[in-house]
Write a protein that holds these residues in place. Sequence first.
Motif, short mmCIF file in Angstrom:
data_model
loop_
_atom_site.label_atom_id
_atom_site.label_comp_id
_atom_site.label_asym_id
_atom_site.label_seq_id
_atom_site.Cartn_x
_atom_site.Cartn_y
_atom_site.Cartn_z
N MET A 13 2.50 9.36 -5.86
CA MET A 13 2.70 10.77 -5.54
C MET A 13 4.03 11.31 -6.03
O MET A 13 4.17 12.49 -6.28
N THR A 14 5.03 10.46 -6.12
CA THR A 14 6.36 10.96 -6.46
C THR A 14 6.87 10.43 -7.79
O THR A 14 7.88 10.90 -8.29
N PRO A 61 9.75 3.61 -3.97
CA PRO A 61 10.57 3.79 -2.77
C PRO A 61 11.40 2.56 -2.41
O PRO A 61 12.33 2.66 -1.63
N GLU A 69 1.30 4.13 -2.91
CA GLU A 69 0.95 5.52 -2.63
C GLU A 69 2.11 6.45 -2.93
O GLU A 69 1.95 7.50 -3.54
N ILE A 70 3.30 6.04 -2.47
CA ILE A 70 4.48 6.89 -2.69
C ILE A 70 4.80 6.97 -4.18
O ILE A 70 5.14 8.03 -4.70
N PHE A 93 0.83 -1.20 0.00
CA PHE A 93 0.00 0.00 0.00
C PHE A 93 0.87 1.25 0.00
O PHE A 93 0.70 2.15 -0.84
N TYR A 94 1.83 1.33 0.93
CA TYR A 94 2.68 2.52 1.01
C TYR A 94 3.51 2.69 -0.25
O TYR A 94 3.70 3.79 -0.76
#
Lengths: 215, 187
Positions: free
Chosen positions: B163-164, B168, B159-160, B155-156
């Motif tokens: 957005m970016t 990550p 999301e990252i 999930f993270y």
Amino acid sequence: MKLNERSLAFYATCDAPVDNAGFLYKKGGRHAAYHRRWFVLRGNMLFYFEDAASREPVGVIILEGCTVELVEAAEEFAFAVRFAGARARTYVLAAESQAAMEGWVKALSRASFDYLRLVVRELEQQLAAVRAGGCPLPPRRPRALPPKENGCAVWSAEPPAGARPGPVPPPLPPRRRASAPNGPLHAASFARLHEWYGQEVRALRGQWLRSRAQP
Amino acid sequence: MAAVVLPGERRCGTFLARGRPAARRARLALRVLGPGGAMRYNEKELQALSRQPAELAAELGMRGPKKGSVLKRRLVKLVVNFLFYFRTDEAEPVGALLLEHCRVTQEEPSGFSISFIEDPERKYHFECRSEEQCQEWMGALRRASYEFMRRSLIFYRNEIQKMTGKDPLEQFGISEEARFQLGGLKA
């Protein structure tokens, strides 16, 4: 110690994708022979079966706190899963090729719950920073993760001492206000979202059950 | 059932035993008797894990899944994805529950139960001293599985990335790991 063995066996054989699987030779004991077993890595559990079609694992190695190393052994492509502590067992395993061995060593050294939790926390902070600051953190290798060492190829599943929740850099200061949030939970962590939607689902389910109970 | 018995090992229940010194037998991993046979596991490491710092620990009332079980006081300790339970005056746990694929349900008035997906009627019951403690434990147990943590990571990561535009996990050198993909490896 009692253990919910049936649940373990279910976790070993359930339909979800595995983290690694393949044949490995496992040394029975210090002076024992190698036995070929079908290994399945799922989460921080390394299960082994008589063969790929077996429905129940022969055993499981709980990987929390282990280190994974290459070893000198008569067997080619051998590596060891080692635990700390007096009288702790070392599991010597051998793959069937260099590539398989490297794949296993990598997968096993990153298999611990602790490691995963570290990564999740790091990402959680990054996401919070991104949402607050509107620009990403510069790429950096977090101190807490174990480095790969050239030549020695020792990968450890154990975070180095002192890497436990230490000081983290403060999030970047906001440059400008981000656009209006599109929901009350837009900045929530996964855990909170999970709980939130879970409550909704539970409430809906309760309603459905009650409506069924009525004649 | 595995047919191979390694030197020095004894298979419980089939009377196949080899004469070995007691010391050598003691060094072998202990077995857990189950319906399909004995699954081996590294009990020493599990015991060592039970001594690690806990996410949550408290004295709770606990009742086993068997019919007619009585409520007993147990020191209950959550460490990674295991729930250990101890007699209140003992250092070694009575038992451990692996928390993967489990369901945590509230049980009135201030208790909860843990059951597992392969046998939902078989419940381990816990009694808390307050509603608040009960909610705290239920929340922690629901988040305690490796599989939950894996879903959080995915999930993270997504999301990252949204957005970016950057993954990550690349900076960790683990973006290609099967365990962190949405699909993972097929068994």
